[in-house]
Design an enzyme around this catalytic site. Sequence first.
Site, PDB file in Angstrom:
ATOM      1  CB  ILE A  61      -0.796  -0.001   1.264  1.00 49.65           C
ATOM      2  CG1 ILE A  61      -1.870  -0.950   1.010  1.00 49.65           C
ATOM      3  CG2 ILE A  61      -1.662   1.228   1.496  1.00 49.65           C
ATOM      4  CD1 ILE A  61      -3.043  -1.588   2.229  1.00 49.65           C
ATOM      5  CG  ASN A  97      -3.328  -0.810  -9.026  1.00 53.73           C
ATOM      6  OD1 ASN A  97      -2.290  -1.434  -9.167  1.00 53.73           O
ATOM      7  ND2 ASN A  97      -4.202  -1.158  -8.319  1.00 53.73           N
ATOM      8  CG  HIS A 146      -8.411  -4.277  -8.093  1.00 52.05           C
ATOM      9  ND1 HIS A 146      -7.343  -4.365  -7.247  1.00 52.05           N
ATOM     10  CD2 HIS A 146      -9.540  -4.840  -8.088  1.00 52.05           C
ATOM     11  CE1 HIS A 146      -8.306  -5.302  -6.037  1.00 52.05           C
ATOM     12  NE2 HIS A 146      -9.508  -5.384  -6.634  1.00 52.05           N
ATOM     13  CD  GLN A 177      -2.562 -12.215 -14.412  1.00 51.96           C
ATOM     14  OE1 GLN A 177      -1.764 -13.281 -14.473  1.00 51.96           O
ATOM     15  NE2 GLN A 177      -1.927 -11.136 -14.047  1.00 51.96           N
ATOM     16  CD  GLU A 219      -5.089  -8.260 -14.401  1.00 52.23           C
ATOM     17  OE1 GLU A 219      -5.722  -8.184 -13.492  1.00 52.23           O
ATOM     18  OE2 GLU A 219      -3.726  -8.626 -14.604  1.00 52.23           O
TER      19      GLU A 219
HETATM   20  C1  GRF Z   1      -2.823  -8.702 -11.626  1.00 54.03           C
HETATM   21  O1  GRF Z   1      -3.615  -9.675 -11.526  1.00 54.03           O
HETATM   22  C2  GRF Z   1      -3.114  -7.401 -11.391  1.00 54.03           C
HETATM   23  O2  GRF Z   1      -4.335  -7.152 -11.342  1.00 54.03           O
HETATM   24  C3  GRF Z   1      -2.760  -7.513  -9.687  1.00 54.03           C
HETATM   25  O3  GRF Z   1      -1.716  -8.057  -9.664  1.00 54.03           O
HETATM   26  C4  GRF Z   1      -1.490  -9.085 -10.725  1.00 54.03           C
HETATM   27  C5  GRF Z   1      -0.089  -8.859 -11.276  1.00 54.03           C
HETATM   28  O4  GRF Z   1       0.106  -9.824 -12.202  1.00 54.03           O
HETATM   29  N1  GRF Z   1      -2.710  -6.010  -9.326  1.00 54.03           N
HETATM   30  P1  GRF Z   1       1.340  -9.667 -12.996  1.00 54.03           P
HETATM   31  O5  GRF Z   1       2.928  -9.719 -11.976  1.00 54.03           O
HETATM   32  O6  GRF Z   1       1.553  -8.470 -13.851  1.00 54.03           O
HETATM   33  O7  GRF Z   1       1.600 -11.028 -13.686  1.00 54.03           O
END
Ligand code: GRF
Length: 204
Positions: free
Chosen positions: A94, A109, A111, A173, A176
Amino acid sequence: MNVKAIAVMASGRGTNLEVILEAMQAGTCPVEVRLVISDKAEAPALAVAKAAGVSTLHLDPKAYADRAHYDAACADAIDSHDCRWIVLAGYMRILSAEFVRRFKGRIVNIHPSILPAFPGAHAVEEALHHGVKISGCTVHLVDEVLDGGPILAQAAVPVLDGDTRDSLHARIQAEEHRLYPATLARMASVGFRLDGRRVVWGGA
Ligand code: GRF
């Protein structure tokens, strides 16, 4: 186009860092990763950065009196590399209020939930236990509220009957890895302003 210098902070595997570096190298994301900072000496993210020729810095939290001093050391390193944005990619600490204020509006960030549902470190398990049928990921600006800053982008995935924490996280992911570089590219190329909590794109 204005290429934005960024510092990435990561504690873990670094797969988001990896896709940002790939997009940078492919020319689809106008950022320059100048520095990768980790609180964990063994974080695979540091190896990912080194393999891409990016400067790395491991700072051990135990070597600092408190969170504020640790964060100040990170902040000084970020400033000495002239970074415009701080991109958190699986950074598991944090941030102190001082750090957030110093880089107000410049910390991003990702999440693994559709915020404001399931903030905090156990978002994927909590979504699964709650029984939601859709989850996903959120890219947001960081303010003093944990996972509470203005939302830049979100992507949804279905939650399937047989899902485990790992299978749901893997599906999130995959989104992401598409959303984070695309959002950073949009921030750099299109720009944005805040209307209250709302991110309004344009004006770069
Ligand atoms: C991801 O799922 C992100 O959302 C969270 O931490 C994870 C990081 O994954 N905050 P990586 O280290 O980028 O594979």
